[in-house]
Design a protein around this motif. Structure first.
Motif, PDB file in Angstrom:
ATOM      1  N   TYR B 129       0.796  -1.226   0.000  1.00 40.72           N
ATOM      2  CA  TYR B 129       0.000   0.000   0.000  1.00 40.72           C
ATOM      3  C   TYR B 129       0.835   1.287   0.000  1.00 40.72           C
ATOM      4  O   TYR B 129       0.283   2.385   0.069  1.00 40.72           O
ATOM      5  N   PRO B 144      -1.117   3.500  -3.980  1.00 42.39           N
ATOM      6  CA  PRO B 144      -2.224   2.998  -4.799  1.00 42.39           C
ATOM      7  C   PRO B 144      -3.521   3.704  -4.393  1.00 42.39           C
ATOM      8  O   PRO B 144      -3.766   3.881  -3.197  1.00 42.39           O
ATOM      9  N   THR B 146      -6.561   2.618  -4.900  1.00 39.53           N
ATOM     10  CA  THR B 146      -7.566   1.641  -4.446  1.00 39.53           C
ATOM     11  C   THR B 146      -6.843   0.378  -3.995  1.00 39.53           C
ATOM     12  O   THR B 146      -5.676   0.161  -4.348  1.00 39.53           O
ATOM     13  N   THR B 147      -7.548  -0.447  -3.262  1.00 38.24           N
ATOM     14  CA  THR B 147      -6.925  -1.702  -2.821  1.00 38.24           C
ATOM     15  C   THR B 147      -6.625  -2.604  -4.023  1.00 38.24           C
ATOM     16  O   THR B 147      -5.679  -3.376  -4.003  1.00 38.24           O
ATOM     17  N   GLU B 148      -7.450  -2.477  -5.086  1.00 39.35           N
ATOM     18  CA  GLU B 148      -7.226  -3.291  -6.287  1.00 39.35           C
ATOM     19  C   GLU B 148      -5.898  -2.921  -6.967  1.00 39.35           C
ATOM     20  O   GLU B 148      -5.347  -3.696  -7.738  1.00 39.35           O
ATOM     21  N   GLU B 150      -3.146  -2.340  -5.396  1.00 39.46           N
ATOM     22  CA  GLU B 150      -1.999  -2.670  -4.535  1.00 39.46           C
ATOM     23  C   GLU B 150      -1.174  -3.783  -5.181  1.00 39.46           C
ATOM     24  O   GLU B 150      -1.491  -4.958  -5.053  1.00 39.46           O
TER      25      GLU B 150
END
Lengths: 393, 305
Positions: B129, B144, B146-148, B150
């Protein structure tokens, strides 16, 4: 005061909440008899939480020294504020080193950002690990600025789940802009229990009115940004400016500004940022101290001096917006002048002026002898436009 | 307050806060011209929109109170851009600070302890992250959105392109290397541009932690005042905080030792424009050995007479 066992505190939170709900919720200062020998510490009820928070808490952002936190707690400060994102988590770790031994002495608040909604519960769990505790007292949804965010069902469900899981005892929001709308929405939601709100001497009256309304509805009110915009008002400068004569010493302008916030009975606690023992001592020194006539007068004169001289955009003033028939946004021109006259940085002023759209530059004003835009605070805009022509045209 | 004082007060406050009042609410400069963040980088990185520049007047509008952190390191300007690559998005922030030491200080404070090392600039670290590194006077963050997004490898690749554009030295600031290596806890060196040891009187300086057995580390500090006169102020200022003090001596360096309220036993020495010492001492002999090593380095580098 605080039990660290999740099951116990969840049970107690319900009964405390119910008790407070019928008790009228009158915020007031409570002076501690058991406070240390240094100064008298004043406490206030924090909304419906049942907790008596020191009226000046500890804003940990940018603080990297756990000894400061130890010292604060030892002297009676019991409200600690950090956030998941501060220094990429290091701030929570620094606080956590203290929580290892002093968790039961404080009301611990942290915050998670809504930028990654799917990850929020994981972030909260990570925060608990960093803070070396099994729960925080207050979990805030960080940096909200609209009614829609406050009433968003996804956020409410997530924070409700956090409470049910025992991650936090209470839930709230923080707001740095559009404060009145956020406060009103928090009341409307009947879900959020506290609001961390940017509030200072230059806040519009509407913010104060919404704070009162929210506090009367039982929400805890935590004031922040008491010194206005900290990025552009260095502590050192504030500390150098004192009210009173040299003989009387007086207090610093920073202290006066914090006192102003504490004069509002609907504010339960404040969290000025502390990064040195000296700042911390200054904060302790004014707790429980009413604002003196001279200090109030100084702040009023300070405010008056700014009116008519300086643009009050920071307080949310948009009074001149859209007034110019030729489309010049005078706020933008004022900002550029500020770099020249405030910073003394003409290059920066010109750089910023160059970034304005052509339609908003003073070239458009060339045929106007007098500015038709009227500043609601009496700022002499004709003079400013003349200065801008000299500097930029 | 007499009239003159009041006028002075108002004048000081007005001039000091004029910056604040006029800069708080305005948008950052949007620019087509970039310093380091190209419109695109190889491997499919495309920048979304123009870069944005933030200065000390409007940094607050971007990162809120966190701005105070960068301002405390002599923040000059931030270049901000967002890149997309195969549906993943990353913000890239390049902070220009006032010195290499400040870039080092910001990096050491902001990196995640669980990160892996990243070969970028002087030092870098990477975790899913967050990617951070510094080079010269520049501290860089890649996050990043969004978590997607990462993805360590994608961020590593992006960091490689950004670091190539950032100027400056890729070595540790020389002051950091003054700390003796024996028992030094790796990566524990820190730099602050103000409030060393949380005392404003201490000014700027470095700290480092040393293993002294048990669970408390020895904290060694090196204040970096501008000249001998300032050094004396630092020395006397910290001297005021030490209780039950007695004199100490380390070769030519004069010193003092005693108790501090929250950091146990302390020793401090002054020599020319350097003030150095340590806190949380468990073994005075061991502490003095570390300080002797530090003093030797100051002499070796001809920083003291």
């Amino acid at each position: 005061m605080i039990n660290t066992n999740r099951r116990d505190f969840l049970r107690k939170s319900v009964s405390v909440g119910a008790g407070i709900a019928v008790s009228g919720l009158v915020p007031r200062r409570i002076f501690s008899e058991e406070s240390s020998a240094f100064n008298r510490i004043a406490y206030r009820q924090l909304g419906s939480t049942g907790f008596k928070a020191s009226e000046i808490g500890f804003g940990c952002m940018n603080m990297g020294d756990s000894e400061l936190v130890h010292a604060a707690i030892d002297r009676g400060i019991n409200y600690i504020d950090t956030a998941h994102g501060y220094e990429n988590g290091r701030n929570e770790e620094v606080v956590g080193r203290v929580m290892k031994t002093k968790r039961d002495k404080v009301f611990l608040t942290t915050k998670v950002s809504h930028r990654r909604p799917k990850n929020m519960l994981n972030m909260m769990e990570t925060s608990l690990k960093r803070l070396q505790t099994d729960h925080v007292d207050l979990m805030l949804l960080h940096v909200t600025n609209s009614r829609d965010q406050i009433l968003d069902n996804d956020f409410i469900k997530m924070f409700d789940e956090a409470k049910k899981k025992g991650i936090c005892r209470f839930v709230g929001v923080s707001t740095h802009s559009n404060q009145a709308e956020v406060l009103d929405a928090a009341v409307e939601s009947r879900f959020w229990e506290a609001v961390l709100v940017g509030y200072n001497h230059f806040s519009p009256p509407a913010v104060g009115a919404s704070i009162e309304k929210a506090r009367k509805a039982g929400l805890g009110i935590i004031g922040m940004k008491n010194l206005l915009n900290p990025s552009t008002w260095p502590w050192k400068k504030l500390d150098d400016i004192r009210t009173g004569t040299e003989k009387e010493k007086g207090i610093t302008a920073a202290q006066a500004l914090i006192k102003w916030v504490l004069e509002d009975q609907y504010v339960d606690t404040t969290i000025p940022g502390v990064t040195s023992f000296e700042q911390f001592d200054d904060n302790i020194a004014i707790m429980g101290m009413p604002m003196k006539f001279g200090e109030r007068r100084s702040l009023i004169r300070f405010s008056e001096a700014l009116k008519g001289e300086y643009c009050c955009g920071v307080a949310g003033c948009t009074g001149c917006k859209g007034q110019c028939p030729r489309g010049v946004e005078v706020n933008d021109i004022n900002r550029c002048l500020m770099y020249a006259y405030g910073y003394g940085n003409v290059a920066l002023a010109r750089e910023n002026y160059a970034s304005l759209p052509e339609s908003s530059r003073v070239d458009v004003c060339i045929n106007c002898d007098e500015c038709s835009v009227k500043c609601v605070n009496g700022l002499d805009l004709t003079r400013n436009i003349t200065r801008a022509k000299e500097l930029f045209a | 307050m007499n009239g003159l004082m009041l006028k002075r007060y108002i004048r000081c406050v007005v001039s000091g806060t004029a910056i604040l009042i006029l800069t708080g609410h305005f948008a950052p400069a949007v620019a087509e011209q970039t310093r380091f963040l190209n419109e695109s980088f190889p491997d499919g990185f495309k920048r979304l929109d123009s870069v944005r520049f933030y200065n000390s007047g409007n940094l607050f509008e971007y990162i809120n109170g966190q701005a105070v952190f960068y301002l405390s390191y002599g923040f000059k300007i931030l270049e901000h851009g967002v890149y997309r690559n195969e549906g993943k998005e990353y913000t890239v922030d390049v902070y220009e600070l006032n010195s290499r030491l400040s870039a080092f200080g910001a990096y050491r404070q902001q990196r995640d302890e669980d990160s892996a090392d990243l070969d970028a600039g002087c030092e870098g670290s990477i975790i899913d992250y967050l990617t951070v590194f510094y080079k010269g006077n520049y501290y860089v963050e890649i996050i990043p959105t969004t978590t997607e997004s990462e993805d360590v490898e994608t961020m590593r690749s992006l960091a490689g392109y950004v670091v190539a554009n950032v100027p400056g030295e890729s070595e540790l600031p020389p002051e950091v290397t003054l700390f003796p290596k024996e028992n030094l806890i790796p990566g524990s060196e820190r730099y602050v541009d103000e409030n060393l040891l949380s005392y404003s009187v201490m000014g700027r300086g470095l700290t480092a932690l040393y293993d002294q057995g048990g669970d408390s580390e020895l904290r060694v500090f090196l204040a970096l005042p501008a000249n001998n006169k300032e050094a004396l102020k630092v020395y006397n200022g910290f001297n005021d905080k030490i209780k039950n003090s007695s004199l100490a001596k380390l070769e030519e360096a004069q010193g003092i030792k005693g108790e501090t309220p929250y950091r146990g036993m302390a020793i401090m020495y002054i020599r020319d424009r350097y003030v150095f010492g340590c806190l949380s001492i468990k073994d005075e002999g061991a502490a003095n050995r570390v300080l002797t090593g530090l003093y030797d380095m100051l002499k070796k580098k001809r920083l003291v007479q």
